[in-house]
Design a protein around this motif. Sequence first.
Motif: not given
Length: 840
Positions: A24-28, A75-77, A100-113
């Motif tokens: 879960x790299x979004x926790x870094x 993608x983390x931004x 290039x061919x862009x993959x479809x998005x499976x899920x997106x959310x805000x990681x507030x911390x």
Amino acid sequence: MASLAAIVGLWTVQLLPSTESRDEPWKSYRLPDTLVPTYYNITLWPRLHPDAYGLFLFTGKCKVVFTCLKETDLILIHCNKLNLTSFDGHLAKLSAVGTAVAPSIQKSWMQEVTQYLVIQLKSKLRAGEHYELYTEFVGELADDLAGFYRSEYEENGEKKIVATSQMHPTHARKTFPCFDEPAMRAVFCITLIHDRGTVALSNGMEIDTTDSIHDGKPVTVTTFEPTKSMSSYLLALVVSDYTNVTSANNTLIRIWAREKAIEDGHGDYALNITGPILKFFEDYYNVSYPLSKSDQIAVPDFYFGAMENWGLVIYRETNLLYDPLTSSNANKETTATIIAHELAHMWFGNLVTLKWWNEVWLNEGFASYVSYLGADFAEPSWNVKDLIVLDDVHRAFAVDALASSHPLSSKEEDIIIPEQITEQFDTVSYSKGASVLRMLSDFLTEPIFVQGLNTYLTTFAYQNTVGEDLWNHLQSAVIETGTVLPLSVKDIMDPWVLQMGFPVVTVNTTTGQISQKHFLLDSESTFRRRSPFNYEWNVPINWMKTQVVQPRIWLLEKMAFNNNMKTNGNEWVLVNLNMTGYYRVNYDTENWERLLNQLSENHQVIPVINRAQIVDDAFNLARYNQVNAIRFACSTGVEECQNLTSIWYRQWMDQPYQNKIHPNLRSTVYCSAIATGGTEEWDFGWAMFQNATIASEANKLMSSLACAKNQTLLQRYLGYTLDPSMIRKQDASSVIVYIASNTDGQSLAWDFVRKNWPYMFTEYGVGSFNFASLISGITKTFSTEEELQQLQEFKRENSQVGFGSGTVALEQAIEKTKANIKWVSENQKEIADWLVARMA
């Protein structure tokens, strides 16, 4: 929030390569090394009028093109406090660039911390391919002094709004989704939509301005030239009804401010010195100014003193504007040195940027050091270079002599969370950094120093570096010039950079012994960080014997002997000429006596800085002595002085629009008159403060209102700090510290902070109060067991709330209070007896 120990433990856990952080790299808190941005195309529309709910908002669109370095389905931004528009249930659109061919998005959310927009993909991005991420969003144009925010002022009875920005260090993400780390350089293409009749500014020059209709409202659309490749924290945005004064030689220079300030000539001094300072740095670095224009703007509300946004530097009004009729010599000197500091960054920090915030000191320390050189070039009669000893060397000594100080440079993995990053911008980074770099320039000699700087800047232009890169280029300059050093530049500098503190060098002129020891305010302190160098430094010693300057020697170990240090008869030794070395010096008793005799007989043979003279003839100091004499006489209760200042102040009260008090004397006169006066004098000062249109005059009144003896007035003033309509958020912590500096207000201010800390910390946050300066300013005179106990209780009771950027300051306050208690217990009786004996 947990206790400090728990917080440190939590940070450590988060930084370990745990299974959770891998899965879960979004926790870094750090971005992964999979994506890098190329350019942004950003459109923002700040609303300068509130909506139906009383909120000031801005809307925006952002396209960021990025390159995939390693295959990834994530993608983390960075994104913080933005309300993102949903597209087919997702918070962004992803498309491909080129083949290039862009993959479809499976899920997106805000990681507030960790402040991320997280986008999980159904398949992987391919290494080497380019993609575009598109977002639309709404943000609040709040008055929190962070990101894209609003600043308010009143002119001609009308309330006006400025939309301005502070992206540094981690607030660009509060304005648009971005890869908000300094190494993530990119080109920024900015478009601002704004009310007709206002002007829009950004880093690049305006290339198109068109009137249009958006959402049924008449607006102006301003497009700017693409920026150079730069870090996100250097982006600047301003919308206002300001005007400017302009100078165009090789580079277009514009000074922007409120229309009345420009009409009255308050931007003229900044305009006059900006050209020479830019020319100085072009010659100093031997690198041309890299941009098409240099804008500098003064805004009413700003957290820092100024910010070096590339091509659009933003200042507090008091630091950019100068009125020769009401501003003092000190205001003029401040303007010159701060402009020089910010313009120095146009090359060192902006053209070449450090990779991460653990080496903040090199960026800020360097700009602080060379700011004296730039200001000296612009105002050669001032001898401003000498002021670094008072303004930076001694300031750094005071903090760096504490066992709770810290090294200039930290490990990259230790500076991760935004609050940790903010803590790096302290006295150690600025003042010690400047002092150590001055020492380096001195022992290398300036020609070698600037030769190394030139190759560093040209080699790494539009790139990011680590501190060792600079050492390597300076070392190359040393080798090319045939200069002999006892060690490499890196080996000399590492002990100064990677361990906290500084040494006291002790010289025995009887034996020729030279030794060094870690200097601590409390020499018996049991707490010290572990040092990789065992608290030893490589000390450059420049010195003179009697009146003859001697060859430089080096102290590379704890103790050494040098026969040339031995003295005979009336000979004396003076070490650390002009205090270019970042260390204190002690001598044997006999040498101290001979130095004192020399000062008594003919002090001019000893360099002025070594005489610790605060005043300097180049600053009209016969007149900075009239100020000192009046300040001292009034503060010690000399009746004639208090009567004189009260008369001058009363004359001003009788004729409010004819202030005849000399600008250099105003701070002292205001303070004395308010201290000896009552409610009438205080209310007049408050009214003049509220009506002041010149920032430097407002600052004088703001500090002087804290001089009151009446505790009801001081309580009222403290209450104003929690009301932004009375005291601007940028000034709230300063007012509290001013009151704490008043013996009649010290306990009031401390009680106020203890009572209101949870509210101040949670409701005002990072952009309002400078928590580090607040804690250090209030506690600097603490010297009793009761005060120590209160500090410890304050720490314990608010451990869940937290201290943010004031965490280290609180630890230092506790340590310094303990040292003060010890010093008082050991010296109070002896000093009291000495004073009594001489008063008898």
